[in-house]
Motif scaffolding. Sequence first.
Motif, mmCIF file in Angstrom:
data_model
loop_
_atom_site.group_PDB
_atom_site.id
_atom_site.type_symbol
_atom_site.label_atom_id
_atom_site.label_comp_id
_atom_site.label_asym_id
_atom_site.label_seq_id
_atom_site.Cartn_x
_atom_site.Cartn_y
_atom_site.Cartn_z
ATOM 1 N N ASP A 190 0.773 -1.229 -0.089
ATOM 2 C CA ASP A 190 0.189 -0.059 -0.021
ATOM 3 C C ASP A 190 1.026 1.369 -0.003
ATOM 4 O O ASP A 190 0.728 2.052 -1.064
ATOM 5 C CB ASP A 190 -0.741 -0.075 1.218
ATOM 6 C CG ASP A 190 -1.845 -1.047 1.335
ATOM 7 O OD1 ASP A 190 -2.060 -1.871 0.112
ATOM 8 O OD2 ASP A 190 -2.777 -1.243 2.208
ATOM 9 N N GLU A 191 1.803 1.278 0.731
ATOM 10 C CA GLU A 191 2.594 2.515 1.060
ATOM 11 C C GLU A 191 3.458 2.574 -0.223
ATOM 12 O O GLU A 191 3.698 3.691 -0.619
ATOM 13 C CB GLU A 191 3.665 2.359 2.135
ATOM 14 C CG GLU A 191 2.961 2.911 3.669
ATOM 15 C CD GLU A 191 3.777 2.500 4.777
ATOM 16 O OE1 GLU A 191 5.207 2.337 4.570
ATOM 17 O OE2 GLU A 191 3.131 1.910 5.737
ATOM 18 N N MET A 227 2.707 6.800 -6.954
ATOM 19 C CA MET A 227 1.429 7.748 -7.282
ATOM 20 C C MET A 227 1.648 9.113 -7.112
ATOM 21 O O MET A 227 1.421 9.925 -7.930
ATOM 22 C CB MET A 227 -0.010 7.187 -6.960
ATOM 23 C CG MET A 227 -0.390 5.846 -7.720
ATOM 24 S SD MET A 227 -1.885 5.583 -7.527
ATOM 25 C CE MET A 227 -2.072 4.431 -6.339
ATOM 26 N N GLU A 228 2.222 9.398 -5.568
ATOM 27 C CA GLU A 228 2.507 10.581 -5.431
ATOM 28 C C GLU A 228 3.475 11.301 -6.223
ATOM 29 O O GLU A 228 3.506 12.529 -6.670
ATOM 30 C CB GLU A 228 2.960 10.784 -3.879
ATOM 31 C CG GLU A 228 1.941 10.390 -2.925
ATOM 32 C CD GLU A 228 0.826 11.538 -2.753
ATOM 33 O OE1 GLU A 228 0.869 12.346 -3.049
ATOM 34 O OE2 GLU A 228 0.044 11.271 -1.923
ATOM 35 N N GLU A 229 4.646 10.648 -6.641
ATOM 36 C CA GLU A 229 5.656 11.045 -7.491
ATOM 37 C C GLU A 229 5.232 11.296 -8.903
ATOM 38 O O GLU A 229 5.626 12.187 -9.528
ATOM 39 C CB GLU A 229 6.931 10.014 -7.305
ATOM 40 C CG GLU A 229 7.843 10.263 -6.422
ATOM 41 C CD GLU A 229 8.585 8.926 -6.522
ATOM 42 O OE1 GLU A 229 9.095 8.535 -7.519
ATOM 43 O OE2 GLU A 229 8.973 8.558 -5.154
ATOM 44 N N THR A 262 1.034 11.107 -13.753
ATOM 45 C CA THR A 262 0.427 10.340 -14.786
ATOM 46 C C THR A 262 -0.061 9.078 -14.039
ATOM 47 O O THR A 262 -1.391 8.849 -14.423
ATOM 48 C CB THR A 262 1.221 9.776 -15.868
ATOM 49 O OG1 THR A 262 2.313 10.410 -16.145
ATOM 50 C CG2 THR A 262 0.541 9.585 -17.243
ATOM 51 N N ALA A 263 0.409 8.556 -13.176
ATOM 52 C CA ALA A 263 -0.218 7.194 -12.433
ATOM 53 C C ALA A 263 -1.277 7.879 -11.661
ATOM 54 O O ALA A 263 -2.323 7.083 -11.663
ATOM 55 C CB ALA A 263 1.078 6.663 -11.449
ATOM 56 N N MET A 264 -1.067 8.980 -11.009
ATOM 57 C CA MET A 264 -2.149 9.425 -10.306
ATOM 58 C C MET A 264 -3.357 9.791 -11.052
ATOM 59 O O MET A 264 -4.551 9.395 -10.481
ATOM 60 C CB MET A 264 -1.735 10.759 -9.490
ATOM 61 C CG MET A 264 -2.628 11.459 -8.663
ATOM 62 S SD MET A 264 -2.308 11.213 -7.044
ATOM 63 C CE MET A 264 -1.556 12.478 -6.366
ATOM 64 N N THR A 265 -3.283 10.358 -12.352
ATOM 65 C CA THR A 265 -4.311 10.745 -13.199
ATOM 66 C C THR A 265 -5.240 9.337 -13.340
ATOM 67 O O THR A 265 -6.069 9.171 -13.541
ATOM 68 C CB THR A 265 -3.706 11.340 -14.313
ATOM 69 O OG1 THR A 265 -2.915 12.503 -14.041
ATOM 70 C CG2 THR A 265 -5.178 12.211 -14.873
ATOM 71 N N ASN A 314 -6.541 10.568 -7.386
ATOM 72 C CA ASN A 314 -6.248 10.262 -5.957
ATOM 73 C C ASN A 314 -5.367 9.036 -5.812
ATOM 74 O O ASN A 314 -5.288 8.200 -6.590
ATOM 75 C CB ASN A 314 -7.280 10.732 -4.882
ATOM 76 C CG ASN A 314 -8.403 9.432 -5.143
ATOM 77 O OD1 ASN A 314 -8.109 8.281 -5.588
ATOM 78 N ND2 ASN A 314 -9.638 9.976 -4.815
ATOM 79 N N THR A 315 -4.986 9.055 -4.390
ATOM 80 C CA THR A 315 -4.192 7.796 -4.205
ATOM 81 C C THR A 315 -4.989 6.598 -3.607
ATOM 82 O O THR A 315 -4.380 5.484 -3.218
ATOM 83 C CB THR A 315 -2.818 7.932 -3.432
ATOM 84 O OG1 THR A 315 -3.318 8.582 -2.098
ATOM 85 C CG2 THR A 315 -2.148 8.821 -3.983
#
Lengths: 292, 393
Positions: free
Chosen positions: B290-291, B297-299, B302-305, B310-311
Amino acid sequence: MLQTWLPYILAGIAVGGQYALIAIGYTMVYGILRLINFAHGDVFMWSGLIMVYLITVLPLWVSVILVIIFAIVLGTTIEKVAYRPLRSAPRMSIMISAIGVSYLLQNFALYITGGLTKTYPEIGFLQKTIKIGSATTKMVTVITPVLTIVLVFLLVMLIKHTKIGMAMRAVSRDFETSSLMGIDINRVITVTFVIGCGLAAIGSVLYFSNYTGINPMSGAMPGLKAFVAAVFGGIGSVPGAVVGAFVIGICENLIKGAGWTTFSDAFTFVLLIVILMVKPTGLFGEKNIDKV
Amino acid sequence: MKKILVLALSLVLAMLALAGCGGGGDSGSGGGDTIKIGVFEPASGDNGAGGKQETLGIQYANKMCPTVTIGDKEYNVELAIVDNESDNSKAVTAAQNLVSQNVSIVLGSYGSGVSIAAADVFADAGMPAIGVTCTNPQVTADCEQYFRICFLDPFQGTVLANYAWDSGCKKAYCLSKLGDDYSVGLVNYFVEAFKGLGGEVVEEQFPDKNSDFTSYVANAKNKGCDVFFAPVSTEAAALIIDQAEAQDLGMPILAGDTWDSNVITEAAKGKNVDITVTTFYQEGGNPEFDEGIKAWMEEDSTAMTNNGGNTDLAAVTAMGYDAYFVALEAMKAAGSTDPADILAALPALQVSGLVCGDVSFNETGDANKTEAFVKRCNTETGAWEFVKTQSAE
């Protein structure tokens, strides 16, 4: 009895009003250009999409106005770029051009959104839950039919009692003769697109406030149904399109209410076929007089 | 003037076409020790949101473990990602695309319909495929090449029916999408199990591209149902939730694994709805994973989008992560990168240490899973809350 059916009738009237606002665009453009503007449903979808982006930076009222302006600019640009150069071409070419524009708009939206459904912004007073008798529904369900009827009334007044309205009627009666009579055809056509797209944009605000997901295909189904409504009422006739849209909206929901959910869309298209066979000019369609 | 313009345009087009070929050629010849894993997922259409989240898990796994040692040789693992557009006809083309890219194994897809449609292509090519979260039994039933790491709809339908029955529901409203293998299938199994328990059902279907769910919600209310079962795509789900709130549905909504997504929690946040789902993974089940993925995703914006902005973790992301390691283990077990060898090694494969539990396959190629997680949406915080694990018995 009424208790049970009330929610369906309300939903039908609301969605009928929204179809009506789109159907007017189809029917007016057909009346004047004899063109089925297949891109109209996608202008509707784009108005919804633009709203999603605008609301993030602008206040509500400004965005609504900008959305209407955007739809008008988009519609008239489509007319200038894709239809005007083909005005003297066979009618089939201009129709194919319209289909092309429709796919272009859909795929461009796919590119921008990445294909995912966007959620339409909340417009507080439209989405407020209210109770009418036995039915609980959104405020927009009540506002839509009222607003639709007011707008249609204004439009009919415009067509009947103003100079541009008279020009529109003349052009729809006979394209060439009216241009010989000194009517600026291009201006009339532009005004037609302005009205059609403006109403589609208002329709999009109402429609997407009720059904809050927008993806590149969102315009296809409402567009198609509005088109059927326009044919049902007699394509070319504004009151016809409105009546047709309400009939389709209400019937669709009553059929779902009767438990035949699987066939609700089939009904719309069977209706199209039946109308084309029995009364090809539709409910209020103009009589086709063959001139020798 | 016009002719010059036409000439210029065609030149530009020709150059673009040539450039395209050049690009393709380069990536094909680059690096001798690369092994390709095909990712067969939707990135657009009805299931685009879920497909992207599942792909995200695979991409994260690839980032964590970009190489694999087969025999004594180390290979770089490269992902070949195609978009099947959540569309059964386009899925076939996408699958053929993967086969022609010479991938060693295929992962996916989210959504059973596209997997069933593509199964023939993989079968003809002898290409092993591992379904990540496609739960319809038909995916693996007639296809020797298709395996999967998730539970099946007969199981999930029974679990959901048991859950509904145990929470005191006697009459269920079941909604599925016309022609959609996943929702129609899951509803069937649910109905079977629920009737078996003595319950009553009302079944309805909505057509493709429908966005007006007013009447369906009204029907459920009018017919006096006490649970609303709608295992449909997340796109439709958001609209249903919206209508449920607008019309004050007044009964719990129940759904399958598709609804375990932040699309749902976001749609339900602040609304007066009660949503319960069954799923593969509960956030917190493996804190390290999870962490790690959240930090990634924070970094990576594109992954976040792709995760929906959100994460919040979706179970399909965890499943995608697992699928990647199952694929690596299969290659190690086969000792080869040849699809035929991998296919031979898959039936006996046993993988442990995964995020969503150990994986081994039965004779049809399905994972042996006996439990599903039940989660309920907390509409105040907009997050999933663990309820219990439920088995089919």
